[in-house]
Scaffold this motif. Structure first.
Motif, PDB file in Angstrom:
ATOM      1  N   THR A   1       0.831  -1.204   0.000  1.00 24.23           N
ATOM      2  CA  THR A   1       0.000   0.000   0.000  1.00 24.23           C
ATOM      3  C   THR A   1       0.865   1.254   0.000  1.00 24.23           C
ATOM      4  OG1 THR A   1      -1.751  -1.153   1.202  1.00 24.23           O
ATOM      5  CG2 THR A   1      -1.807   1.248   1.240  1.00 24.23           C
TER       6      THR A   1
ATOM      7  N   HIS B   1       2.328   1.792  -3.553  1.00 24.85           N
ATOM      8  CA  HIS B   1       1.352   2.218  -4.549  1.00 24.85           C
ATOM      9  C   HIS B   1       0.821   3.635  -4.288  1.00 24.85           C
ATOM     10  CE1 HIS B   1       1.205  -2.175  -5.409  1.00 24.85           C
ATOM     11  NE2 HIS B   1       1.021  -1.739  -6.634  1.00 24.85           N
ATOM     12  N   ARG B   2       1.000   4.110  -3.071  1.00 26.85           N
ATOM     13  CA  ARG B   2       0.586   5.487  -2.760  1.00 26.85           C
ATOM     14  C   ARG B   2       1.770   6.451  -2.769  1.00 26.85           C
ATOM     15  NH1 ARG B   2      -2.836   6.036   2.510  1.00 26.85           N
ATOM     16  NH2 ARG B   2      -3.112   8.099   1.573  1.00 26.85           N
TER      17      ARG B   2
ATOM     18  N   ARG C   1       3.740  12.037   2.674  1.00 26.09           N
ATOM     19  CA  ARG C   1       4.548  10.856   2.352  1.00 26.09           C
ATOM     20  C   ARG C   1       5.667  10.666   3.375  1.00 26.09           C
ATOM     21  NH1 ARG C   1       7.502  10.802  -3.321  1.00 26.09           N
ATOM     22  NH2 ARG C   1       9.285  11.558  -2.147  1.00 26.09           N
TER      23      ARG C   1
ATOM     24  N   GLN D   1       1.436   9.356  -5.043  1.00 25.44           N
ATOM     25  CA  GLN D   1       0.138  10.016  -4.994  1.00 25.44           C
ATOM     26  C   GLN D   1       0.032  11.009  -3.841  1.00 25.44           C
ATOM     27  OE1 GLN D   1      -2.665   6.804  -4.777  1.00 25.44           O
ATOM     28  NE2 GLN D   1      -2.059   5.920  -6.750  1.00 25.44           N
ATOM     29  N   LEU D   2       0.888  10.842  -2.847  1.00 29.74           N
ATOM     30  CA  LEU D   2       0.791  11.659  -1.646  1.00 29.74           C
ATOM     31  C   LEU D   2       1.645  12.918  -1.769  1.00 29.74           C
ATOM     32  CD1 LEU D   2       1.104   8.877   1.088  1.00 29.74           C
ATOM     33  CD2 LEU D   2      -0.974  10.097   0.434  1.00 29.74           C
TER      34      LEU D   2
END
Length: 267
Positions: free
Chosen positions: A208, A211-212, A221, A215-216
């Motif tokens: 997880t 994959h993030r 992050r 995106q953060l």
């Protein structure tokens, strides 16, 4: 007999589908393993011959020929039985023959084979080989709904086809990140025992995170990186204190690379 598929629900309530290895692929893997062992056995007997042939008359009288023969018999038994036991546990359920055929042994719950299960499974191999030429084992595999021999039934294991990692024509953002940072699995050394202690919960956590990753926002992050490092690092024997956020990210990304071989796959 057609090779079937089975759905396994892990203790974490995750359903995973496997393709069961049938008699054909298992027999081919076994033949390959036996050919390798046959070479070892022949070489051992040749060595024994030269040892006996090179003994002086005095040594022969004092020691006799029974001791070298006894040692050879014991050594061959350990090698022929230990080969399957050691490879299946320390190589993720794969002997060299299984690896060549793309199959592996796993627990019925979808996890990697345990030390005890590998021991029991291969100890009962002696019974499966009765009365000759692995007859009982072949009959069991052919007629069992999940192609199990007696050793699999007692040890709670199943033989399945390897699942291959997804291949993409274009590199994913994660792969680009790994390339840009110059990272590889060799950047993190984790012993086999520690690796086997990491289950699907740890895999889903690091998966997880990866994959993030892109995106953060940077601040979120960095915070997530520190939080996950505090959870996972003690489990792999690392201390997160004193490390920069970039160093923590590198370790987590490499940890994902290592765990991906075990947990991220498709039929």
């Amino acid at each position: 007999m057609n090779e079937d598929q089975v759905d396994i629900k892990t203790p974490e309530f995750v359903s995973i589908q496997f393709q069961i290895a049938g008699l054909g692929s298992r027999s081919a893997a076994f033949i390959i393993d036996q050919m390798l062992l046959m070479v070892i056995n022949i070489l051992s007997l040749i060595v024994l011959f030269f040892v006996l042939d090179g003994m002086s008359e005095l040594e022969f009288i004092m020691v006799g020929n029974s001791l070298p023969i006894a040692i050879t018999i014991i050594a061959l038994f350990i090698v022929n039985w230990g080969y399957f036991f050691v490879f299946e546990f320390f190589s993720g359920g794969r002997t060299l023959g299984k690896k060549f055929m793309g199959i592996r042994v796993i627990q019925e719950n979808g996890h990697s084979i345990t030390l005890l299960a590998s021991f029991i499974r291969n100890l009962i191999r002696i019974i499966d080989s009765l009365p000759t030429a692995y007859f009982l084992g072949i009959i069991m595999i052919f007629f069992h709904s999940k192609h199990k021999r007696l050793g699999d039934i007692v040890a709670g294991t199943i033989v399945v086809h390897e699942r291959k990692a997804k291949r993409k024509k274009k590199q994913s953002p994660f792969e680009n990140e790994i390339t840009n940072r110059g990272l590889s699995k060799d950047n993190l050394s984790i012993d086999e025992w520690t690796l086997k202690s990491l289950g699907i919960k740890e895999w889903k956590l690091v998966s997880t995170y990866v994959h993030r990753f892109h995106q953060l926002p940077l601040a979120e992050r960095n915070q997530l990186t520190i939080q996950i490092a505090e959870v996972l690092f003690p489990k792999i024997g690392l201390d997160h204190a004193g490390k920069t956020t970039s160093e923590l990210e590198n370790i987590l990304l490499v940890l994902y690379l290592i765990l991906r071989e075990e947990w991220e796959f498709e039929l």
